[in-house]
Design a protein around this motif. Sequence first.
Motif, PDB file in Angstrom:
ATOM      1  N   THR A   4     -49.634 -35.049  42.510  1.00  0.00           N
ATOM      2  CA  THR A   4     -49.273 -36.053  41.370  1.00  0.00           C
ATOM      3  C   THR A   4     -50.302 -36.879  40.377  1.00  0.00           C
ATOM      4  O   THR A   4     -50.564 -36.720  39.341  1.00  0.00           O
ATOM      5  CB  THR A   4     -48.202 -36.858  41.858  1.00  0.00           C
ATOM      6  OG1 THR A   4     -47.135 -36.276  42.590  1.00  0.00           O
ATOM      7  CG2 THR A   4     -47.706 -37.758  40.608  1.00  0.00           C
TER       8      THR A   4
ATOM      9  N   GLN B 286     -53.152 -31.550  30.949  1.00  0.00           N
ATOM     10  CA  GLN B 286     -51.643 -31.251  30.855  1.00  0.00           C
ATOM     11  C   GLN B 286     -51.686 -30.320  29.930  1.00  0.00           C
ATOM     12  O   GLN B 286     -52.337 -30.543  28.740  1.00  0.00           O
ATOM     13  CB  GLN B 286     -50.796 -32.359  30.905  1.00  0.00           C
ATOM     14  CG  GLN B 286     -50.477 -32.978  32.231  1.00  0.00           C
ATOM     15  CD  GLN B 286     -49.599 -34.245  31.647  1.00  0.00           C
ATOM     16  OE1 GLN B 286     -49.088 -34.552  30.894  1.00  0.00           O
ATOM     17  NE2 GLN B 286     -49.638 -35.240  32.923  1.00  0.00           N
TER      18      GLN B 286
ATOM     19  N   GLY C  11     -46.885 -27.479  35.536  1.00  0.00           N
ATOM     20  CA  GLY C  11     -45.809 -28.225  36.256  1.00  0.00           C
ATOM     21  C   GLY C  11     -46.305 -28.386  37.825  1.00  0.00           C
ATOM     22  O   GLY C  11     -47.567 -28.007  38.189  1.00  0.00           O
ATOM     23  N   ILE C  12     -45.555 -29.072  38.295  1.00  0.00           N
ATOM     24  CA  ILE C  12     -45.839 -29.550  39.689  1.00  0.00           C
ATOM     25  C   ILE C  12     -44.707 -28.876  40.648  1.00  0.00           C
ATOM     26  O   ILE C  12     -43.541 -29.432  40.551  1.00  0.00           O
ATOM     27  CB  ILE C  12     -46.106 -30.996  40.217  1.00  0.00           C
ATOM     28  CG1 ILE C  12     -47.012 -31.508  39.218  1.00  0.00           C
ATOM     29  CG2 ILE C  12     -46.556 -31.240  41.488  1.00  0.00           C
ATOM     30  CD1 ILE C  12     -47.285 -32.777  39.230  1.00  0.00           C
TER      31      ILE C  12
ATOM     32  N   TYR D  65     -43.406 -29.463  44.476  1.00  0.00           N
ATOM     33  CA  TYR D  65     -43.386 -29.988  45.726  1.00  0.00           C
ATOM     34  C   TYR D  65     -42.897 -29.327  46.819  1.00  0.00           C
ATOM     35  O   TYR D  65     -41.550 -28.924  46.786  1.00  0.00           O
ATOM     36  CB  TYR D  65     -42.908 -31.241  45.460  1.00  0.00           C
ATOM     37  CG  TYR D  65     -43.636 -32.053  44.498  1.00  0.00           C
ATOM     38  CD1 TYR D  65     -44.585 -32.999  44.884  1.00  0.00           C
ATOM     39  CD2 TYR D  65     -42.964 -32.294  43.162  1.00  0.00           C
ATOM     40  CE1 TYR D  65     -45.327 -33.772  43.792  1.00  0.00           C
ATOM     41  CE2 TYR D  65     -43.635 -33.116  42.180  1.00  0.00           C
ATOM     42  CZ  TYR D  65     -44.643 -33.804  42.499  1.00  0.00           C
ATOM     43  OH  TYR D  65     -45.346 -34.670  41.948  1.00  0.00           O
TER      44      TYR D  65
ATOM     45  N   ILE E  65     -42.973 -37.549  47.727  1.00  0.00           N
ATOM     46  CA  ILE E  65     -42.765 -38.094  46.337  1.00  0.00           C
ATOM     47  C   ILE E  65     -42.737 -39.377  46.491  1.00  0.00           C
ATOM     48  O   ILE E  65     -42.100 -40.257  46.597  1.00  0.00           O
ATOM     49  CB  ILE E  65     -41.121 -37.801  45.870  1.00  0.00           C
ATOM     50  CG1 ILE E  65     -40.911 -36.260  46.027  1.00  0.00           C
ATOM     51  CG2 ILE E  65     -41.160 -38.122  44.220  1.00  0.00           C
ATOM     52  CD1 ILE E  65     -41.899 -35.325  45.042  1.00  0.00           C
TER      53      ILE E  65
ATOM     54  N   TYR F 164     -44.568 -37.435  37.115  1.00  0.00           N
ATOM     55  CA  TYR F 164     -43.230 -36.987  37.287  1.00  0.00           C
ATOM     56  C   TYR F 164     -42.674 -37.215  35.811  1.00  0.00           C
ATOM     57  O   TYR F 164     -41.614 -36.293  35.287  1.00  0.00           O
ATOM     58  CB  TYR F 164     -42.597 -37.864  37.932  1.00  0.00           C
ATOM     59  CG  TYR F 164     -43.247 -38.327  39.289  1.00  0.00           C
ATOM     60  CD1 TYR F 164     -42.917 -37.164  40.461  1.00  0.00           C
ATOM     61  CD2 TYR F 164     -43.453 -39.380  39.591  1.00  0.00           C
ATOM     62  CE1 TYR F 164     -43.691 -37.369  41.499  1.00  0.00           C
ATOM     63  CE2 TYR F 164     -43.963 -39.680  40.911  1.00  0.00           C
ATOM     64  CZ  TYR F 164     -44.234 -38.669  42.023  1.00  0.00           C
ATOM     65  OH  TYR F 164     -44.520 -38.855  43.298  1.00  0.00           O
TER      66      TYR F 164
ATOM     67  N   CYS G 236     -41.071 -30.666  37.124  1.00  0.00           N
ATOM     68  CA  CYS G 236     -41.233 -30.830  38.400  1.00  0.00           C
ATOM     69  C   CYS G 236     -40.101 -30.197  39.094  1.00  0.00           C
ATOM     70  O   CYS G 236     -38.917 -30.232  38.931  1.00  0.00           O
ATOM     71  CB  CYS G 236     -41.259 -32.436  38.850  1.00  0.00           C
ATOM     72  SG  CYS G 236     -42.761 -33.422  38.150  1.00  0.00           S
TER      73      CYS G 236
ATOM     74  N   TYR H  95     -38.741 -29.181  43.394  1.00  0.00           N
ATOM     75  CA  TYR H  95     -38.915 -29.513  44.684  1.00  0.00           C
ATOM     76  C   TYR H  95     -38.217 -28.388  45.923  1.00  0.00           C
ATOM     77  O   TYR H  95     -37.042 -28.207  45.512  1.00  0.00           O
ATOM     78  CB  TYR H  95     -38.240 -30.955  45.284  1.00  0.00           C
ATOM     79  CG  TYR H  95     -38.953 -31.681  46.529  1.00  0.00           C
ATOM     80  CD1 TYR H  95     -39.545 -32.508  46.623  1.00  0.00           C
ATOM     81  CD2 TYR H  95     -38.325 -30.925  47.706  1.00  0.00           C
ATOM     82  CE1 TYR H  95     -40.146 -33.093  47.792  1.00  0.00           C
ATOM     83  CE2 TYR H  95     -38.772 -31.459  48.839  1.00  0.00           C
ATOM     84  CZ  TYR H  95     -39.643 -32.626  48.750  1.00  0.00           C
ATOM     85  OH  TYR H  95     -40.161 -33.238  50.080  1.00  0.00           O
TER      86      TYR H  95
ATOM     87  N   PHE I 149     -35.477 -33.083  38.952  1.00  0.00           N
ATOM     88  CA  PHE I 149     -36.127 -32.238  39.707  1.00  0.00           C
ATOM     89  C   PHE I 149     -35.459 -30.880  39.602  1.00  0.00           C
ATOM     90  O   PHE I 149     -34.043 -30.753  39.930  1.00  0.00           O
ATOM     91  CB  PHE I 149     -36.597 -32.321  40.842  1.00  0.00           C
ATOM     92  CG  PHE I 149     -37.732 -33.540  41.193  1.00  0.00           C
ATOM     93  CD1 PHE I 149     -38.680 -33.048  41.571  1.00  0.00           C
ATOM     94  CD2 PHE I 149     -37.370 -34.626  40.691  1.00  0.00           C
ATOM     95  CE1 PHE I 149     -39.831 -34.259  41.901  1.00  0.00           C
ATOM     96  CE2 PHE I 149     -38.402 -35.791  40.887  1.00  0.00           C
ATOM     97  CZ  PHE I 149     -39.671 -35.449  41.459  1.00  0.00           C
TER      98      PHE I 149
END
Length: 279
Positions: A106, A114, A129-130, A132, A137, A212, A217, A219, A247
């Motif tokens: 993050t 970005q 993007g991310i 997880y 978090i 975020y 994002c 997960y 998410f």
Amino acid sequence: MSSTSDIAVVICHGSYHTPAPYMPLVESLKVAGIDAYCPQLPTADLAKLNVGDTNNPDFDRGAPEEGYPQGPEDMDAVLGELNSLILEQGKKVLIIGHSSGGWVATEAARPELQRKTRKDQGLTGGIIGILYIGAFIIPVGESVNSFFQPKDGSFVVPPFLEFHKPGVAGLATPKNPENFFFNDLDPKVAQQYIAGLTASPILTTKLSNNAYAALPCAYMILEGDMTLPKEYQENMVALQAQKTGDFILYRCAAGHSPHLSWIDGTVGTIQEFIKKIEG
């Protein structure tokens, strides 16, 4: 297999780890045509933790003169990869955060790297993007330590850790990792990776980057995780989603290390998330 894709993955590994347990995932992503990288984070690098001989570490020596590495050093390690991939090669990058690597993922997803920012400047590539994976978090303004510890100033030692001299000001190492980290691996395979685990200090750097709100994002909830039980994972996601939006959720039955126990499924999840982002 070399990749001709314009997308790369950068993995932010968890505390007490080297990149070694993530290499099967890295190699499988490369076979799938996606370049992948997992830099060593200084907060888990024995060479930076004042343990003497790294092949026979002494975890009771206390901090180095300059103090233990913290979030800025970890972020710089990840930025080294991101800058090369984005600024020099114009790649689109998906960042993956695993366990405490969620904080690093993050924080390192800087606005200037970005994709939207770069596109507005007429530049190619950027963070898209991310993802997880069984990750922390951490809200903006909190550290890993402050988020998980009681607000009354007391300190709770997680059941998967033990601290060495001088206690919480020193280093922690994993306790019963065969149960907490590698519970769904063949015991012989687990022992190979247990032998390579390291140590880390408590992580006290506060998150300053609200990635975020800026990036897609997702997960991946690990339903067999003994380190961060699935209910805890779900609650962390729900808490952050109230502030910055939902998410994308994925689920699997794996324990804390799907990069070893559910490699094909993890690759598939990564591919699916990239496809969603790219539309």
